[in-house]
Design an enzyme around this catalytic site. Structure first.
Site, PDB file in Angstrom:
ATOM      1  N   ASP A 185       2.080  -3.647   4.124  1.00 62.87           N
ATOM      2  CA  ASP A 185       3.379  -2.794   4.189  1.00 62.87           C
ATOM      3  C   ASP A 185       4.276  -3.412   4.429  1.00 62.87           C
ATOM      4  OD1 ASP A 185       4.359  -0.897   0.751  1.00 62.87           O
ATOM      5  OD2 ASP A 185       5.154  -1.099   2.290  1.00 62.87           O
ATOM      6  N   ALA A 226       0.733  -0.903  -0.137  1.00 60.59           N
ATOM      7  CA  ALA A 226      -0.255  -0.508   0.065  1.00 60.59           C
ATOM      8  C   ALA A 226       1.121   1.521   0.160  1.00 60.59           C
ATOM      9  CB  ALA A 226      -1.016   0.237   1.384  1.00 60.59           C
ATOM     10  N   ALA A 227       2.164   0.928   0.539  1.00 62.32           N
ATOM     11  CA  ALA A 227       2.409   2.804   1.232  1.00 62.32           C
ATOM     12  C   ALA A 227       3.222   3.069  -0.441  1.00 62.32           C
ATOM     13  CB  ALA A 227       3.858   2.474   1.594  1.00 62.32           C
ATOM     14  N   GLY A 266       0.858   5.034  -0.295  1.00 59.13           N
ATOM     15  CA  GLY A 266      -0.397   5.263   0.256  1.00 59.13           C
ATOM     16  C   GLY A 266      -1.848   6.402  -1.018  1.00 59.13           C
ATOM     17  N   ASN A 267      -1.212   6.703  -1.630  1.00 53.23           N
ATOM     18  CA  ASN A 267      -2.148   7.725  -3.192  1.00 53.23           C
ATOM     19  C   ASN A 267      -3.099   6.849  -3.136  1.00 53.23           C
ATOM     20  OD1 ASN A 267      -0.880  10.114  -2.453  1.00 53.23           O
ATOM     21  ND2 ASN A 267       0.558   9.290  -4.941  1.00 53.23           N
ATOM     22  N   ASP A 293      -0.921  -3.705  -6.296  1.00 52.45           N
ATOM     23  CA  ASP A 293       0.510  -3.074  -6.514  1.00 52.45           C
ATOM     24  C   ASP A 293       1.155  -3.688  -6.183  1.00 52.45           C
ATOM     25  OD1 ASP A 293       0.762  -0.221  -8.360  1.00 52.45           O
ATOM     26  OD2 ASP A 293       0.720   0.818  -6.396  1.00 52.45           O
ATOM     27  N   ARG A 330       8.233   3.665   4.651  1.00 55.95           N
ATOM     28  CA  ARG A 330       7.463   4.289   3.505  1.00 55.95           C
ATOM     29  C   ARG A 330       5.286   4.218   4.101  1.00 55.95           C
ATOM     30  NH1 ARG A 330       8.948   3.113  -1.733  1.00 55.95           N
ATOM     31  NH2 ARG A 330       6.320   2.723  -2.504  1.00 55.95           N
ATOM     32  N   CYS A 363       3.618  -0.374 -12.374  1.00 55.71           N
ATOM     33  CA  CYS A 363       3.851   0.601 -13.483  1.00 55.71           C
ATOM     34  C   CYS A 363       5.346   0.421 -14.173  1.00 55.71           C
ATOM     35  CB  CYS A 363       4.253   2.059 -12.369  1.00 55.71           C
ATOM     36  SG  CYS A 363       6.114   2.276 -11.116  1.00 55.71           S
TER      37      CYS A 363
HETATM   38  N1  SAM Z   1      -0.103   1.723  -3.666  1.00 56.90           N
HETATM   39  C1  SAM Z   1       1.150   2.212  -3.345  1.00 56.90           C
HETATM   40  C2  SAM Z   1       0.496   3.515  -4.046  1.00 56.90           C
HETATM   41  O1  SAM Z   1       0.129   3.826  -4.424  1.00 56.90           O
HETATM   42  O2  SAM Z   1       0.876   4.693  -3.606  1.00 56.90           O
HETATM   43  C3  SAM Z   1       2.421   1.914  -3.894  1.00 56.90           C
HETATM   44  C4  SAM Z   1       3.377   0.978  -3.864  1.00 56.90           C
HETATM   45  S1  SAM Z   1       4.614   0.196  -4.885  1.00 56.90           S
HETATM   46  C5  SAM Z   1       4.713   0.100  -6.325  1.00 56.90           C
HETATM   47  C6  SAM Z   1       4.581  -1.560  -3.222  1.00 56.90           C
HETATM   48  C7  SAM Z   1       5.234  -1.254  -1.980  1.00 56.90           C
HETATM   49  O3  SAM Z   1       5.356  -2.603  -2.033  1.00 56.90           O
HETATM   50  C8  SAM Z   1       6.648  -1.251  -1.202  1.00 56.90           C
HETATM   51  O4  SAM Z   1       6.062   0.279  -0.535  1.00 56.90           O
HETATM   52  C9  SAM Z   1       6.828  -1.388  -0.883  1.00 56.90           C
HETATM   53  O5  SAM Z   1       7.595  -1.601   0.100  1.00 56.90           O
HETATM   54  C10 SAM Z   1       5.888  -3.007  -0.823  1.00 56.90           C
HETATM   55  N2  SAM Z   1       6.092  -4.590  -0.708  1.00 56.90           N
HETATM   56  C11 SAM Z   1       7.226  -5.043  -1.780  1.00 56.90           C
HETATM   57  N3  SAM Z   1       7.056  -5.770  -1.405  1.00 56.90           N
HETATM   58  C12 SAM Z   1       5.944  -6.662  -0.143  1.00 56.90           C
HETATM   59  C13 SAM Z   1       5.065  -7.864   0.555  1.00 56.90           C
HETATM   60  N4  SAM Z   1       5.732  -8.824   0.229  1.00 56.90           N
HETATM   61  N5  SAM Z   1       4.053  -7.157   1.277  1.00 56.90           N
HETATM   62  C14 SAM Z   1       3.441  -5.991   1.728  1.00 56.90           C
HETATM   63  N6  SAM Z   1       4.394  -4.939   0.732  1.00 56.90           N
HETATM   64  C15 SAM Z   1       5.334  -5.080  -0.286  1.00 56.90           C
END
Ligand code: SAM
Length: 464
Positions: free
Chosen positions: A258, A235-236, A238-239, A305, A263, A359
């Protein structure tokens, strides 16, 4: 760590593909994140120029202890930046010895290329041109205000509102202090590309969010009604979570996970600023979240995501031209995680609808992940055909892939993006119909579940 050493370390990390500039800046221990980010971006922008000047001045040959990334940052400051901040410490005398030669080499380069200004040395290709023409999108935060009020505020500030756009051409033609309502998303305002609203009082107060249009699609397409229970798996910052909360009118529950504590902390601040109150944040590996936990019994919606190569990100395309193709090993590792995460999400017993987004521009992280996850759940899920008029579709690597959406600066005037909407085909036998349909607080129905006969290859898309 001092500014220049921190900047050099971020540049080295980016070159070694340890992360994006933004990610590495945030995970550095340097206090003034904004200052560090600006210095790294500028140094990176002039990277080719700095390499040429450093090489022709023979700087690294004379100063054997000076590491290349640090040399680049220091020469940027000396020739193109603000001069040495805070005195420059021990680097000032070292660079001072080479100053005349470095300046002469920069001047020679300009003469050679027939330009007079430093900026004209930048090699602006057509790719970065289309990237830099992507408009500034402003998502109105309906938890705090409404589009009409935000439009009025901008009008009072001297902006001229042109109403709802009818096509992408209207967005392409935006200039000066004009702005529009997006033709597709009801709460999205569109400003000319170079409009900087980071210091705008409404942004600082959480009344709008600066979010690329493509990144607004996942929450919009998941469309959880108020009262729903939703998982935002990765989620982070978080937008998308705050967008989900706005669509749900803060009613119901978002379980946001997350792995990254920093983050998540940043996300908590953003959510508070956006007025989100229906979200439960947890620092947790989504893969370790148990689908059979009774807390998630009513989770009908999941947004996934996950971390990806980020090859479609605008900032990355500008900062690191050529970073569009991650190494095979990195892609393989990312796709492995993405696939595990998608299959794990599909195993939540009450799940009805899921949006998978990245993305990234890479097929391995997109169509192939979706195809494999559907194949591992034969006949249970289907790809939903969404936004039929969206011009850029999934690559035709398997039947039904055209139901997925792609986005890019050239085709949709957005960052590079991929989105797949997946729906359960049949009611899970372990969950009663009433239980599966009832949202938590309001009578708003979850999406209608259709019983489908499976046609074609099981596990792929049953609608094609
Ligand atoms: N959805 C977010 C937004 O719109 O702001 C962006 C998410 S970013 C693309 C991917 C996130 O996945 C990162 O913050 C990362 O720390 C987290 N992440 C990576 N592996 C993960 C896991 N196994 N479980 C939970 N979060 C994870």
């Amino acid at each position: 760590m001092a500014l220049y050493a921190a900047a050099a370390s971020v540049l080295a990390g980016v070159e070694n593909r340890q992360g994006s500039i933004k990610g590495l800046v945030y995970s550095s221990s340097f206090q003034n994140v904004k200052q560090l980010y600006a210095l790294v971006c500028e140094t990176q922008r002039y990277s080719a120029v700095l390499d040429a000047v450093i090489a022709s001045a023979g700087l690294l040959r004379s100063e054997k202890k000076l590491r290349p990334h640090l040399a680049k940052v220091l020469v940027y400051e000396l020739l193109l930046g603000k001069g040495f901040r805070g005195g420059g410490g021990r680097w000032k005398p070292l660079l001072g010895r080479h100053q005349a030669r470095l300046k002469a080499e920069l001047a020679r380069l300009k003469v050679h290329r027939g330009v007079s200004r430093n900026e004209d040395l930048l090699d602006v290709g057509t790719k970065s041109e289309s990237v830099s023409q992507v408009p500034r999108f402003v998502r109105v935060n309906t938890l705090k205000t409404c589009s009409d009020d935000v439009v009025d505020y901008f009008k009072r500030q001297g902006f001229s509102y042109q109403g709802r756009a009818s096509s992408l051409d209207d967005l392409r033609a935006l200039k000066g202090k004009h702005f529009l309502l997006d033709p597709l998303l009801p709460e999205l305002l569109v400003f000319p590309a170079q409009t900087d609203l980071h210091e705008h009082p409404l942004y600082r107060a959480g009344h709008f969010i600066l979010q690329d249009k493509a990144s607004c699609l996942p929450a919009m397409l998941l469309a959880p009604p108020p009262g729903s229970h939703v998982i935002d798996a990765c989620a982070a910052p978080g937008n998308k979570t705050s967008h989900l909360a706005a669509l749900m009118k803060n009613q119901g529950k978002i379980f946001a996970f997350d792995l990254d504590a920093k983050r998540l902390a940043f996300m908590a601040t953003l959510l508070a600023r956006a007025g989100v109150s229906c979200c439960e944040l947890a620092e947790k590996d989504f893969l370790a979240v148990s689908p059979s936990d009774p807390r998630y019994r009513q989770v009908h919606y999941i947004l996934l995501d996950p971390s990806c190569s980020g090859s479609g990100m605008l900032t990355r395309q500008l900062e690191e031209p050529g970073a569009g193709t991650p190494s095979k090993e990195r892609l393989c590792a990312l796709a492995g995680f993405q696939q595990r995460a998608l299959c794990h999400a599909l195993s939540f017993p009450s799940l009805q609808r899921l949006v998978y987004s990245t993305c990234s521009l890479c097929q391995e992280e997109n169509e192939e992940v979706v195809r494999d996850a559907l194949q591992q759940n034969p006949g249970a899920f289907r790809l939903v055909p969404v936004l039929p008029s969206w011009p850029h579709r999934g690559l035709g690597t398997f039947p039904g892939a055209e139901h997925c959406l792609r986005a890019s600066p050239e085709t949709t005037l957005t960052g590079g993006f991929f989105i797949a909407v997946i729906e359960r085909v049949e009611v899970p036998s372990s969950v009663s119909q009433a239980e599966a349909l009832a949202p938590d607080l309001t009578p708003s129905p979850a999406p209608k579940r259709k019983k489908r006969r499976h046609l074609g290859r099981p596990g792929l898309c049953s609608c094609c």
